[in-house]
Write a protein that holds these residues in place. Structure first.
Motif, mmCIF file in Angstrom:
data_model
loop_
_atom_site.group_PDB
_atom_site.id
_atom_site.type_symbol
_atom_site.label_atom_id
_atom_site.label_comp_id
_atom_site.label_asym_id
_atom_site.label_seq_id
_atom_site.Cartn_x
_atom_site.Cartn_y
_atom_site.Cartn_z
ATOM 1 N N MET A 10 0.771 -1.094 -0.067
ATOM 2 C CA MET A 10 -0.036 -0.013 -0.038
ATOM 3 C C MET A 10 1.104 1.214 -0.092
ATOM 4 S SD MET A 10 -2.589 -1.503 0.107
ATOM 5 C CE MET A 10 -4.107 -0.230 0.177
ATOM 6 N N THR A 11 1.843 1.149 0.573
ATOM 7 C CA THR A 11 2.985 2.296 0.558
ATOM 8 C C THR A 11 4.414 2.078 0.091
ATOM 9 O OG1 THR A 11 3.617 1.864 2.687
ATOM 10 C CG2 THR A 11 1.816 3.250 2.680
ATOM 11 N N THR A 12 5.177 3.014 -0.478
ATOM 12 C CA THR A 12 6.177 2.611 -1.189
ATOM 13 C C THR A 12 7.308 3.713 -0.762
ATOM 14 O OG1 THR A 12 5.545 3.666 -3.340
ATOM 15 C CG2 THR A 12 5.407 1.395 -3.047
ATOM 16 N N ALA A 29 -0.029 -6.412 4.983
ATOM 17 C CA ALA A 29 0.000 -6.273 3.523
ATOM 18 C C ALA A 29 -0.198 -7.512 2.761
ATOM 19 C CB ALA A 29 1.418 -6.045 3.013
ATOM 20 N N GLU A 30 -1.113 -8.469 3.750
ATOM 21 C CA GLU A 30 -1.514 -9.828 3.121
ATOM 22 C C GLU A 30 -2.775 -9.690 2.297
ATOM 23 O OE1 GLU A 30 0.031 -12.545 3.421
ATOM 24 O OE2 GLU A 30 1.802 -11.534 4.503
ATOM 25 N N ASP A 31 -2.870 -10.120 1.181
ATOM 26 C CA ASP A 31 -4.200 -10.163 0.476
ATOM 27 C C ASP A 31 -5.377 -10.512 1.008
ATOM 28 O OD1 ASP A 31 -2.548 -9.561 -1.760
ATOM 29 O OD2 ASP A 31 -2.447 -11.026 -2.639
ATOM 30 N N ASP A 32 -5.265 -11.367 2.154
ATOM 31 C CA ASP A 32 -6.600 -11.675 2.963
ATOM 32 C C ASP A 32 -6.548 -11.109 4.203
ATOM 33 O OD1 ASP A 32 -4.700 -12.988 4.244
ATOM 34 O OD2 ASP A 32 -5.373 -14.874 4.102
ATOM 35 N N ASP A 33 -6.002 -9.981 4.550
ATOM 36 C CA ASP A 33 -6.139 -9.224 5.627
ATOM 37 C C ASP A 33 -7.512 -8.725 5.832
ATOM 38 O OD1 ASP A 33 -6.019 -6.553 7.297
ATOM 39 O OD2 ASP A 33 -4.193 -7.364 7.593
ATOM 40 N N GLY A 91 -13.125 0.453 -16.552
ATOM 41 C CA GLY A 91 -12.414 0.576 -15.171
ATOM 42 C C GLY A 91 -11.079 0.691 -15.482
ATOM 43 N N ALA A 92 -10.281 1.582 -14.401
ATOM 44 C CA ALA A 92 -8.749 1.760 -14.721
ATOM 45 C C ALA A 92 -8.206 1.580 -13.418
ATOM 46 C CB ALA A 92 -8.455 3.116 -15.423
ATOM 47 N N ASN A 93 -7.147 0.900 -13.163
ATOM 48 C CA ASN A 93 -6.447 0.768 -12.016
ATOM 49 C C ASN A 93 -4.882 1.310 -12.051
ATOM 50 O OD1 ASN A 93 -4.956 -0.070 -9.737
ATOM 51 N ND2 ASN A 93 -5.584 -2.291 -9.958
ATOM 52 N N LEU A 94 -4.663 2.426 -11.501
ATOM 53 C CA LEU A 94 -3.443 2.986 -11.499
ATOM 54 C C LEU A 94 -2.612 2.323 -10.315
ATOM 55 C CD1 LEU A 94 -4.399 6.667 -12.193
ATOM 56 C CD2 LEU A 94 -3.899 4.892 -13.634
ATOM 57 N N ASP A 95 -1.874 1.245 -10.616
ATOM 58 C CA ASP A 95 -0.825 0.764 -9.523
ATOM 59 C C ASP A 95 -1.367 0.363 -8.379
ATOM 60 O OD1 ASP A 95 2.009 0.008 -9.945
ATOM 61 O OD2 ASP A 95 2.295 1.396 -8.273
ATOM 62 N N GLY A 96 -2.532 -0.459 -8.263
ATOM 63 C CA GLY A 96 -3.074 -0.877 -7.197
ATOM 64 C C GLY A 96 -3.151 -2.407 -7.153
ATOM 65 N N SER A 97 -2.745 -2.842 -5.892
ATOM 66 C CA SER A 97 -2.745 -4.431 -5.673
ATOM 67 C C SER A 97 -4.420 -4.632 -5.877
ATOM 68 C CB SER A 97 -2.135 -5.099 -4.472
ATOM 69 O OG SER A 97 -0.899 -4.915 -4.487
ATOM 70 N N LEU A 98 -4.846 -5.802 -6.276
ATOM 71 C CA LEU A 98 -6.252 -6.106 -5.926
ATOM 72 C C LEU A 98 -6.468 -7.138 -4.943
ATOM 73 C CD1 LEU A 98 -6.546 -6.907 -9.587
ATOM 74 C CD2 LEU A 98 -7.596 -4.794 -8.595
ATOM 75 N N PHE A 99 -7.650 -6.974 -4.371
ATOM 76 C CA PHE A 99 -8.231 -7.838 -3.302
ATOM 77 C C PHE A 99 -9.607 -8.564 -3.309
ATOM 78 C CE2 PHE A 99 -5.403 -4.472 -1.940
ATOM 79 C CZ PHE A 99 -4.528 -4.960 -1.360
#
Length: 397
Positions: free
Chosen positions: A1-3, A192-196, A266-274
Motif C-alpha cells: 500500500m505504501t512505497t 500487507a496480506e491479500d486476505d487481511d 475501469g482503470a487501476n493505477l498501480d493498485g494491488s487487487l483484493f
C-alpha cells in the motif's frame, strides 16, 4: 500500500497514512530561512474551462464502518466543463482546514511548500452546450484524499467529462465537512496480506461508498428536492459511467465493477487487487497501469480472467506515487527539501515528472474516449515510438 525509500539523513518527516516516510534535509544549511515553494499544477490540455463544486452526502441506510457514527458521511467533488467566464475564484487544491491537517505530516509542510490552486472555478456555471456528458469516478489511495490525482482529473474534465472525486472518510488522511469540521484517518492497523480482514473491509466499504454516490447522483439528476448546483444536473449522463483510482482506489474500481455497480469501464493505477474480483474476474473493459516494477501478484492472477477489453501498461521510470500529484509537486519542492536527484528518483522514479504526467493523461483520456465515446484509440493498440516509456505487458489482447 505504501512505497518509497528513506532519503538521506536530515529532518525526519512523519508521513501520513498511505504516504511513505522519508528523511530530508530542508534548505541548504541548518540556518537557512528560505520561503516556502508555491506549488503549481500543470495546465490541462483540453478546450473547456473548468468548474468544480464539493457536495456533502449522508447515507442514512448504514452506520459508518470505522467509527461510532449512525450514518456514513462522504464528501465528493465534481469537476466539469464550465462556461468560459471569469468571476468565481479558482478552487484550492485542498480546502483550508483539511490542508492544515494535511500539512502537519508528510513532505509538504507549510514551511517548505504552499499548496496550489487548481484550474477550476468554484461554482462556475456548467457549460450545457455540449449536452449530457459521460461521468468518471475517481477513488484515492489508502490514506490519501480526493485531490490526490488532480492533474489527471482536470485533464479529463477539460476534455468534456464530468469527474466525481470521492473522499472515503476515515480511510482518507483527512476530510473537511461543511462548517470546517475535519475527520481524520481512523482505520485500525493492518498487514500487507491479500486476505487481511481490515483491507477486505476497506474495499467493501469503498464499494458501498461508490454505489451510494452513483445512486445519490442519479436521484439528484432526476429529482428536484436536492438538485445539483450550477446546472450540473443538466449535463450528467450516468448511463455512460466509468471509474479509475490509484492504489486501493484502483482496487475499488475493480471490486465495484465485479459487485455489479453500473460502471462501463475501469482503470487501476498501480493498485494491488483484493477479494473476489481476483478469482472472479471482469467481463467489462479494464485498464491496468503500473509503476516500473513487477510487484503485484494479483495482476497476473486476474489477467486471464479479464474477459473484456484489457491492457496492462507499465510506465518505465515510474514509482507507485508517480500516479498522484506528487509526480508534479516533488520536483518543484525537492531543492527546498534538500533532496538530490537520486533521492527524488527513489520516490517518483527517474522519468521526468512532466513527461510522466503527460503520458498518463494521454493514455487515460484515450481509454475513456474509446469506451465511453467510442472514439478510435490507436495509442492503445500497441507499442509506439512516440511513447517509448510505455510497455504493453501480456500483449494487446
Amino acid at each position: 500500500m505504501t512505497t518509497g525509500t528513506a532519503l538521506t539523513a536530515g529532518l525526519a518527516l512523519t508521513a501520513a497514512p498511505g504516504t511513505p516516510a522519508v528523511a530530508v534535509s530542508p534548505g541548504r544549511t541548518s540556518g537557512d530561512l528560505q520561503p516556502p515553494v508555491r506549488l503549481v499544477l500543470p495546465p490541462p490540455s483540453g478546450p473547456h474551462a473548468l468548474g468544480t463544486v464539493a457536495v456533502h452526502l449522508i447515507d442514512h441506510s448504514r452506520r459508518d464502518p470505522w467509527v461510532a457514527r449512525p450514518a456514513r458521511e462522504l464528501m465528493v467533488q465534481l469537476w466539469y466543463p464550465a462556461r468560459a467566464v471569469g468571476g468565481p475564484p479558482r478552487a484550492p487544491w485542498m480546502t483550508g482546514q483539511a490542508a492544515k491537517v494535511f500539512q502537519q505530516t508528510g513532505y509538504l509542510l507549510p514551511q517548505y511548500a504552499t499548496l496550489p490552486d487548481t484550474h477550476a472555478r468554484v461554482g462556475a456555471v456548467a457549460d450545457t452546450r455540449g449536452g449530457r456528458r459521460p461521468v468518471i469516478l475517481y477513488s484515492h489511495g489508502h490514506g490519501q484524499h480526493r485531490n490526490s490525482s488532480t492533474a489527471l482529473v482536470e485533464e479529463l474534465a477539460s476534455h468534456g467529462y464530468v469527474v466525481v472525486t470521492v473522499d472515503h472518510t476515515y480511510d482518507a488522511g483527512q476530510v473537511e465537512f461543511p462548517g470546517g469540521r475535519v475527520e481524520k484517518y481512523a482505520m485500525p492497523p493492518f498487514t500487507a496480506e491479500d486476505d487481511d480482514p481490515v483491507i477486505l473491509k476497506a474495499v467493501d466499504a469503498r464499494v458501498t461508498d461508490t454505489r451510494f454516490v452513483l445512486e445519490e447522483l442519479s436521484r439528484r439528476v432526476r429529482g428536484r428536492r436536492y438538485p445539483l448546483p450550477h446546472g450540473l444536473g443538466d449535463i450528467l449522463d450516468l448511463s455512460r459511467t466509468a471509474m479509475f483510482g490509484h492504489s486501493l482506489g484502483g482496487a475499488t474500481a475493480a471490486s465495484a465493477m465485479a459487485a455489479g455497480a453500473p460502471i462501463a469501464a475501469g482503470a487501476n493505477l498501480d493498485g494491488s487487487l483484493f477479494g473476489p474480483v481476483v478469482t472472479k474476474g471482469l467481463r467489462k473493459p479494464f485498464l491496468l497501469m503500473s509503476e516500473d516494477a513487477d510487484n503485484k501478484p494479483s495482476w497476473p492472477e486476474i489477467w486471464p480472467r479479464l474477459r473484456g477489453w484489457r491492457r496492462h501498461l507499465r510506465l518505465t521510470g515510474t514509482r507507485h506515487f508517480s500516479y498522484t500529484d506528487y509526480e508534479t509537486f516533488m520536483p518543484q519542492v525537492a531543492e527546498r527539501l534538500g533532496a538530490t536527484d537520486e533521492q527524488l528518483a527513489e520516490f517518483i522514479g527517474p522519468l521526468d515528472g512532466t513527461r510522466g504526467i503527460d503520458v498518463q493523461r494521454r493514455f487515460l483520456l484515450a481509454y475513456f474516449d474509446l469506451h465511453l465515446r467510442h472514439r478510435p484509440a490507436p495509442v492503445l493498440e500497441g507499442p509506439s515510438p512516440r511513447y517509448p516509456e510505455v510497455r504493453f505487458i501480456g500483449g494487446a489482447g
